[in-house]
Motif scaffolding. Structure first.
Motif, mmCIF file in Angstrom:
data_model
loop_
_atom_site.group_PDB
_atom_site.id
_atom_site.type_symbol
_atom_site.label_atom_id
_atom_site.label_comp_id
_atom_site.label_asym_id
_atom_site.label_seq_id
_atom_site.Cartn_x
_atom_site.Cartn_y
_atom_site.Cartn_z
ATOM 1 N N HIS A 69 -59.986 -30.909 -11.898
ATOM 2 C CA HIS A 69 -58.786 -31.753 -11.982
ATOM 3 C C HIS A 69 -57.904 -31.406 -13.196
ATOM 4 C CE1 HIS A 69 -60.457 -34.152 -8.718
ATOM 5 N NE2 HIS A 69 -61.591 -34.336 -9.421
ATOM 6 N N ILE A 70 -57.734 -30.089 -13.408
ATOM 7 C CA ILE A 70 -56.835 -29.613 -14.494
ATOM 8 C C ILE A 70 -55.444 -29.423 -13.887
ATOM 9 C CG2 ILE A 70 -56.393 -27.790 -16.164
ATOM 10 C CD1 ILE A 70 -59.416 -27.210 -16.128
ATOM 11 N N THR A 71 -54.486 -30.095 -14.432
ATOM 12 C CA THR A 71 -53.128 -30.030 -13.870
ATOM 13 C C THR A 71 -52.221 -29.021 -14.591
ATOM 14 O OG1 THR A 71 -52.438 -31.863 -15.314
ATOM 15 C CG2 THR A 71 -53.253 -32.427 -13.086
ATOM 16 N N SER A 72 -52.577 -28.565 -15.777
ATOM 17 C CA SER A 72 -51.739 -27.597 -16.519
ATOM 18 C C SER A 72 -52.384 -26.221 -16.452
ATOM 19 C CB SER A 72 -51.577 -28.036 -17.970
ATOM 20 O OG SER A 72 -52.826 -28.003 -18.644
ATOM 21 N N THR A 73 -51.761 -25.270 -17.084
ATOM 22 C CA THR A 73 -52.276 -23.896 -17.111
ATOM 23 C C THR A 73 -52.957 -23.593 -18.434
ATOM 24 O OG1 THR A 73 -50.143 -23.075 -17.887
ATOM 25 C CG2 THR A 73 -50.522 -23.098 -15.496
ATOM 26 N N PHE A 74 -53.403 -24.639 -19.111
ATOM 27 C CA PHE A 74 -54.078 -24.445 -20.400
ATOM 28 C C PHE A 74 -55.200 -25.492 -20.497
ATOM 29 C CE2 PHE A 74 -54.728 -25.346 -24.890
ATOM 30 C CZ PHE A 74 -54.868 -24.083 -25.416
ATOM 31 N N TYR A 75 -56.373 -24.999 -20.989
ATOM 32 C CA TYR A 75 -57.509 -25.919 -21.157
ATOM 33 C C TYR A 75 -58.393 -25.422 -22.284
ATOM 34 C CZ TYR A 75 -61.368 -29.028 -20.047
ATOM 35 O OH TYR A 75 -62.353 -29.982 -20.115
ATOM 36 N N THR A 76 -58.920 -26.364 -23.087
ATOM 37 C CA THR A 76 -59.803 -26.031 -24.205
ATOM 38 C C THR A 76 -61.227 -26.476 -23.854
ATOM 39 O OG1 THR A 76 -58.012 -26.289 -25.818
ATOM 40 C CG2 THR A 76 -60.265 -26.363 -26.650
ATOM 41 N N CYS B 20 -58.362 -21.548 -23.179
ATOM 42 C CA CYS B 20 -58.131 -20.693 -22.019
ATOM 43 C C CYS B 20 -56.738 -20.992 -21.461
ATOM 44 C CB CYS B 20 -59.184 -20.959 -20.938
ATOM 45 S SG CYS B 20 -60.844 -20.460 -21.441
ATOM 46 N N SER B 21 -56.029 -19.929 -21.108
ATOM 47 C CA SER B 21 -54.679 -20.071 -20.549
ATOM 48 C C SER B 21 -54.513 -19.066 -19.418
ATOM 49 C CB SER B 21 -53.623 -19.851 -21.620
ATOM 50 O OG SER B 21 -53.691 -18.538 -22.134
ATOM 51 N N TRP B 22 -53.680 -19.369 -18.482
ATOM 52 C CA TRP B 22 -53.429 -18.491 -17.339
ATOM 53 C C TRP B 22 -52.003 -18.731 -16.816
ATOM 54 C CZ3 TRP B 22 -56.661 -22.601 -17.590
ATOM 55 C CH2 TRP B 22 -56.323 -23.721 -16.821
#
Length: 688
Positions: A55-62, A22-24
């Motif tokens: 606690h996601i600090t970037s704009t991308f997560y799997t 997922c990306s945004w």
């Protein structure tokens, strides 16, 4: 909220087992202090199930595979959380089935090329994918999107305009997302004009059979220099009736140097950039005939269908083989009609073909030092020879026959060589035919033979002022050929220097004759004048008068005479001066005559002297005194010489009386002369 995260996408690539990516895009006022929370909801499950990833600090997560129900609908969204764990913004939620959310990889290894207003693209394509291309002209903002297949081309582009393009893809047989756009590719303007090749610079090397060739070129005026990345140079070794040997060079410079043999070669030069290549400009360098190599190879005709050639074989290990080229010679050009590769170690070879009689053929033998596919500095010409299978006689004679430096007995003849195409054999020399007149052209009494390298000859032993006719022909070992057109000339009667010498001698003779006649005439005139108009001697210059003058003192008379001349108002001319001289001479004579007479009277009569105041008798004297007067007075002068010495006192008295008489006479004569001249010239005109 409108300024929260956006453009949320969730997909997997390759296998679903790798998880769901997922990306945004973050909000405009995103700070590092904010974190994201990814939430997924399975609403179709009973009871519904929710998962949160905080606690996601970037704009991308799997999302891991173990947290997924790949065949059920899932709703996913992202929330922004501040430091106090309060929700600030959230994205729009998306709904998908994980196993159908596959996204293919971005197209890779994309190559592009432009040609004639078309854009050709190549990449690692797959039949399962559908591709989309978007492009725009460089410097503009609007994109144009088209569905693009691997076999298609983008057409109707402006050749001199630069473009940009991107590409993406998705699966055809199942529901999937589009892949990410590729990087933006820049397409420079198309190269439409050929490079401008300058004249080749060719120079022979010291090593026989090699030449250095430098080829230079420039970009055309229509080309944009910034778009040229380099140049492709293709060199071909021309092999008649065989495949040419080709070698390709790349360079960023605008010139290149090669070391080649004397064989024919072809060059092609084309400019290129990242997208296109210009048309190639082609130039051919013909075979160079260095005839100093003709002793390195022998050729023997064997009829009209074969020629045997032989040479000294080079057993050097660097020798890879030989190439022989042959063909007819037309003018100064050799037309290579056949080429043949020969293995190393051979010393003879037979050329097969239909060789025309009376036609000159040239054979060139080249040695190869490195393998065949390499051309630069790998070939040496080892022999060049010309041959006729059957020789003939020249078809024509020399042209442009000129006769110069014509004299009484010689003339210089010049002519042009017979063209090789007209010789029909090896020319051995020329024959010069010289005739006295055109009527005797059939006579062959005088024919001069000269070497074939001579194109001028000095004809000796000619007759002066004679018409001659000249014809020249060439000859081979077969015989004499056709004679040239007749040229006539006439020898001179006199040489240039000789005619000038004759003119000088005649001129000197005429001048001498004129001077002699003039002197003779002058002498004759003097003789006639002397005979008919004798000159009267000047009595004043006689010896007797000089003696009398030494005894008489007339200084006061001379002074008065000078004063009388200076006080005269008339202009003295030469005639007046002569009159005065005559008067002076006559006066002197009369004075002497008076003295002589007085002395004689004193001696003879011994009479007492008369009174000094008595004036002596005046003698009538005319303007001219004759010789008779001097004859009369001369004896008296001689006899009275001694008396003058004894009677000096009486002489002095007589001298004073004579001086007064002479002065009165001179004044009278000057006065009469002035009056006479005034009457002759009443207007006062000076006559010379």
């Amino acid at each position: 909220m409108s300024d929260g995260p956006r453009n949320l996408e969730c997909y997997y690539t390759g296998e679903i087992e790798n998880g769901l990516n997922c990306s945004w895009t973050p909000r405009h006022n995103h700070t590092n202090a904010a974190t994201y929370t990814l939430k997924i909801s399975w609403r179709n499950r009973k009871p519904p199930k929710n998962e949160s990833f905080t606690h996601i600090t970037s704009t991308f997560y799997t999302i891991p595979r173990k947290c997924l129900y790949i065949s059920e609908n899932a709703t996913i969204w992202v929330e922004t959380v501040d430091q106090r764990n309060r929700i600030c913004q959230r994205t729009k939620s998306i709904t998908l089935i994980p196993q159908e959310a596959e996204r293919p990889d971005t197209p890779s290894n994309i190559q592009h090329r432009r040609m004639s207003g078309k854009l050709l693209l190549t990449w690692d394509a797959s039949e399962k994918l559908q591709y989309e291309l978007r492009y725009r002209q460089a410097g503009t903002a609007n994109w144009h999107s088209v569905n693009f297949r691997p076999s298609e081309t983008l057409q109707e582009l402006e050749q001199l305009a630069a473009y940009e393009f991107q590409m993406r893809c998705k699966y055809i047989s199942k529901i999937s997302f589009w892949s990410l756009w590729s990087n933006i590719y820049n397409v420079p303007p198309e190269l439409t004009d050929v490079p401008l090749i300058q004249t080749l610079v060719t120079k022979l090397l010291q090593e026989p059979g090699k030449r250095i060739v430098t080829i230079k070129w420039e970009n055309p005026a229509t080309a944009i220099n910034a778009t040229v990345s380099g140049y492709n140079i293709t060199i071909e070794r021309i092999l008649a009736n065989q495949n040419n040997i080709i070698e390709l060079f790349k360079t960023v410079n605008k010139e290149h140097t090669f070391i080649l043999s004397q064989a024919p070669f072809k060059f092609r030069v084309a400019a290129y950039n990242s997208a296109s290549s210009s048309p190639a400009n082609e130039i051919v360098i013909s075979a160079f005939n260095q005839m100093s190599l003709n002793n390195k190879i022998n050729a023997t005709p064997q009829g009209n269908d074969s020629i045997l050639i032989s040479w000294h074989s080079d057993m050097n290990k660097r020798t890879k083989g030989y190439i022989v080229d042959w063909g007819p010679v037309y003018g100064n050009e050799t037309r290579i009609e056949c080429s043949k590769k020969i293995k190393r170690g051979r010393q003879t070879y037979t050329l097969k073909g239909n060789f025309e009689p009376k036609q000159r053929y040239r054979i060139m033998l080249h040695k190869k030092t490195i393998k065949w596919k390499i051309l630069n500095n790998t070939e040496i010409t080892v022999g060049v020879v010309d041959v006729y299978t059957l020789e003939g006689t020249p078809r024509s004679g020399p042209n442009n026959i000129m006769v110069t430096n014509i004299s009484k007995t010689t003339a210089m003849i010049r002519w042009d060589q017979i063209p090789e195409d007209e010789c029909q054999g090896f020319l051995q020399g020329y024959k010069i035919f010289c005739y006295v007149s055109e009527a005797s052209v059939s006579n062959t009494s005088r024919a001069i033979s000269v070497n074939s390298s001579i194109t001028s000859y000095m004809l000796p032993g000619l007759l002066q002022k004679t018409v001659y006719t000249i014809q020249i022909s060439g000859f081979t070992k077969t015989g004499e050929g056709t004679r040239s057109e007749a040229v006539s000339f006439t020898t001179k009667e006199f040489d240039d220097g000789e005619l000038q010498n004759i003119a000088v001698i005649v001129s000197i003779a005429i001048i001498g004759f004129v001077l002699l006649v003039s002197w003779s005439c002058l002498f004759l005139v003097r003789r006639i004048k002397k005979m008919f108009w004798p000159s009267i001697p000047n009595p004043g210059n006689s010896h007797a008068i000089q003696i009398i003058r030494r005894g008489s003192s007339l200084p006061h008379l001379e002074n008065e005479l000078l004063n009388l001349k200076s006080n005269s108002h008339l202009t003295e001319t030469e005639e007046e001066l002569e009159s005065l001289h005559t008067i002076e001479e006559v006066t002197s004579a009369l004075t002497d005559y008076g003295l002589q007479e007085n002395e004689q009277n004193n001696i003879a009569s011994q009479e007492p002297r008369s009174d000094l105041n008595d004036k002596p008798p005046v003698v009538q004297v005319t303007d001219y005194t004759t010789m008779e007067h001097f004859r009369q007075i001369m004896p008296a002068i001689r006899g009275s010489n001694t008396v003058i010495q004894t009677n000096r006192s009486e002489t002095e008295c007589n001298n004073q009386q004579s001086d007064s008489l002479i002065l009165s006479y001179m004044k009278q004569q000057v006065h009469q002369t002035s009056i006479q001249r005034a009457e002759d010239n009443p207007l006062g005109i000076l006559v010379t």
